[in-house]
Design a protein around this motif. Structure first.
Motif, PDB file in Angstrom:
ATOM      1  N   LEU A 117       0.825  -1.210   0.000  1.00 52.56           N
ATOM      2  CA  LEU A 117       0.000   0.000   0.000  1.00 52.56           C
ATOM      3  C   LEU A 117       0.856   1.257   0.000  1.00 52.56           C
ATOM      4  O   LEU A 117       1.901   1.310   0.644  1.00 52.56           O
ATOM      5  N   ALA A 118       0.365   2.281  -0.696  1.00 51.40           N
ATOM      6  CA  ALA A 118       0.993   3.594  -0.629  1.00 51.40           C
ATOM      7  C   ALA A 118       0.707   4.205   0.742  1.00 51.40           C
ATOM      8  O   ALA A 118      -0.179   3.757   1.478  1.00 51.40           O
ATOM      9  N   ALA A 119       1.448   5.249   1.078  1.00 53.89           N
ATOM     10  CA  ALA A 119       1.349   5.837   2.414  1.00 53.89           C
ATOM     11  C   ALA A 119      -0.066   6.299   2.733  1.00 53.89           C
ATOM     12  O   ALA A 119      -0.570   6.078   3.841  1.00 53.89           O
ATOM     13  N   ASN A 120      -0.738   6.957   1.777  1.00 55.65           N
ATOM     14  CA  ASN A 120      -2.093   7.444   2.058  1.00 55.65           C
ATOM     15  C   ASN A 120      -3.049   6.275   2.308  1.00 55.65           C
ATOM     16  O   ASN A 120      -3.953   6.371   3.150  1.00 55.65           O
ATOM     17  N   ASN A 121      -2.852   5.171   1.593  1.00 53.73           N
ATOM     18  CA  ASN A 121      -3.710   4.005   1.806  1.00 53.73           C
ATOM     19  C   ASN A 121      -3.436   3.351   3.153  1.00 53.73           C
ATOM     20  O   ASN A 121      -4.346   2.806   3.787  1.00 53.73           O
ATOM     21  N   ARG A 122      -2.186   3.393   3.614  1.00 56.10           N
ATOM     22  CA  ARG A 122      -1.869   2.835   4.935  1.00 56.10           C
ATOM     23  C   ARG A 122      -2.545   3.652   6.038  1.00 56.10           C
ATOM     24  O   ARG A 122      -2.988   3.103   7.045  1.00 56.10           O
ATOM     25  N   VAL A 123      -2.620   4.962   5.833  1.00 61.58           N
ATOM     26  CA  VAL A 123      -3.327   5.803   6.804  1.00 61.58           C
ATOM     27  C   VAL A 123      -4.806   5.440   6.814  1.00 61.58           C
ATOM     28  O   VAL A 123      -5.424   5.308   7.885  1.00 61.58           O
ATOM     29  N   GLN A 124      -5.397   5.266   5.639  1.00 67.99           N
ATOM     30  CA  GLN A 124      -6.802   4.854   5.564  1.00 67.99           C
ATOM     31  C   GLN A 124      -7.019   3.507   6.257  1.00 67.99           C
ATOM     32  O   GLN A 124      -8.003   3.321   6.983  1.00 67.99           O
TER      33      GLN A 124
ATOM     34  N   MET B  37      -3.891  11.177  17.638  1.00 67.29           N
ATOM     35  CA  MET B  37      -2.884  12.159  17.253  1.00 67.29           C
ATOM     36  C   MET B  37      -2.290  11.791  15.892  1.00 67.29           C
ATOM     37  O   MET B  37      -2.089  10.612  15.589  1.00 67.29           O
ATOM     38  N   HIS B  38      -2.015  12.808  15.099  1.00 67.58           N
ATOM     39  CA  HIS B  38      -1.430  12.564  13.778  1.00 67.58           C
ATOM     40  C   HIS B  38      -0.109  11.798  13.890  1.00 67.58           C
ATOM     41  O   HIS B  38       0.179  10.921  13.062  1.00 67.58           O
ATOM     42  N   SER B  39       0.671  12.124  14.922  1.00 67.15           N
ATOM     43  CA  SER B  39       1.962  11.455  15.076  1.00 67.15           C
ATOM     44  C   SER B  39       1.800   9.971  15.374  1.00 67.15           C
ATOM     45  O   SER B  39       2.609   9.148  14.926  1.00 67.15           O
ATOM     46  N   ASP B  40       0.736   9.600  16.108  1.00 69.50           N
ATOM     47  CA  ASP B  40       0.498   8.190  16.424  1.00 69.50           C
ATOM     48  C   ASP B  40       0.097   7.414  15.178  1.00 69.50           C
ATOM     49  O   ASP B  40       0.576   6.306  14.935  1.00 69.50           O
TER      50      ASP B  40
ATOM     51  N   GLU C 117       2.368  14.982   8.054  1.00 66.77           N
ATOM     52  CA  GLU C 117       1.800  15.761   6.962  1.00 66.77           C
ATOM     53  C   GLU C 117       0.913  14.892   6.066  1.00 66.77           C
ATOM     54  O   GLU C 117      -0.157  15.337   5.616  1.00 66.77           O
ATOM     55  N   THR C 118       1.341  13.657   5.826  1.00 65.42           N
ATOM     56  CA  THR C 118       0.535  12.738   5.023  1.00 65.42           C
ATOM     57  C   THR C 118      -0.770  12.415   5.735  1.00 65.42           C
ATOM     58  O   THR C 118      -1.842  12.371   5.119  1.00 65.42           O
ATOM     59  N   VAL C 119      -0.692  12.195   7.048  1.00 67.63           N
ATOM     60  CA  VAL C 119      -1.896  11.901   7.829  1.00 67.63           C
ATOM     61  C   VAL C 119      -2.876  13.066   7.735  1.00 67.63           C
ATOM     62  O   VAL C 119      -4.079  12.873   7.499  1.00 67.63           O
TER      63      VAL C 119
END
Length: 232
Positions: A148-155, A179-182, A192-194
């Motif tokens: 997965l790309a980074a944005n998909n991992r966040v999803q 938290m975004h950092s978590d 920033e990606t989160v």
């Protein structure tokens, strides 16, 4: 609340079913220790072999990249336990554990933990099921990091949080707001990606911030977005 009232193992999920006498013997074998928020409890690669029961507070299991970036593996609440891998195989710790909040933990020596498993089949089975969940979770995480790309991992991380906090129908309420950092630590990406992914999901009416809660308005749509890129 006095130390005598708090220093007991009655709330530990793994030990449910033990009679009062057996539980008392375990408590007498334990060393009860208090940690403040952000204090390290065990260090990766240390040779200690105790098993830790979380009496109160929350802890985080972490590793660190060569550059020093924190990689969060799991957050564990009161009632859980950690450190069993080193107790089982005698090898160095596989991860570090830090206190997320002020904590009280009970450290049980390796010999007593192994004896507990040997003489209590239901507890041994619960421990094995817990390890099986760890393996499955690790496998899923490896696949996500590999495919997965980074944005998909966040999803995918938000979907995991949502499924654990389902409310009515197709919505979930994640509180407090993560938290975004978590999220970045778990998804192996940047804050920033989160932020960018959350803003995009908000524009699509998939998530909405309400005071101290992140509401996932459409869990099914979020799930479809993750499953589409996973090929499921």
């Amino acid at each position: 609340m006095s130390a005598q009232e708090t220093e007991n193992l009655s709330g530990i999920d793994l030990l449910e079913g033990l009679d009062a006498g057996a539980l008392k013997k375990l408590e007498e074998a334990c060393s009860f220790r208090r940690y403040t928020a952000q204090e390290q409890i065990i260090d990766r690669q240390s040779d200690s072999t105790d098993v830790f029961f979380i009496i109160s507070g929350d802890v985080r299991v972490v590793n660190y990249s060569l550059s020093g970036r924190e990689i969060a593996l799991d957050d564990m609440p009161a009632g859980a336990y950690f450190g069993e891998l080193a107790a089982l195989d005698g090898q160095p710790r596989s991860a570090s554990v830090m206190a997320l909040s002020d904590c009280l933990v009970a450290a049980l020596p390796q010999e007593q933990f192994l004896g507990l498993l040997e003489h209590n089949a239901p507890i041994a089975l619960k421990a094995m099921k817990s390890l099986a969940r760890v393996v499955r979770t690790s496998t899923d995480r490896i696949m996500d990091l590999s495919t997965l790309a980074a944005n998909n991992r966040v999803q995918a991380d938000l979907l995991r949080l949502a499924k654990a906090c389902m409310s009515e129908g197709n919505t979930a309420e994640i509180s407090p707001i993560p938290m975004h950092s978590d999220i970045a630590s778990r998804a192996s990406t940047t804050r920033e990606t989160v932020a960018r992914v959350l803003n995009d999901l908000a524009r699509r009416d998939v998530v909405e911030r309400q005071k101290e809660t992140l509401v996932v308005l459409d869990v099914e749509q979020l799930s479809d977005m993750v499953e589409e890129v996973r090929g499921e």
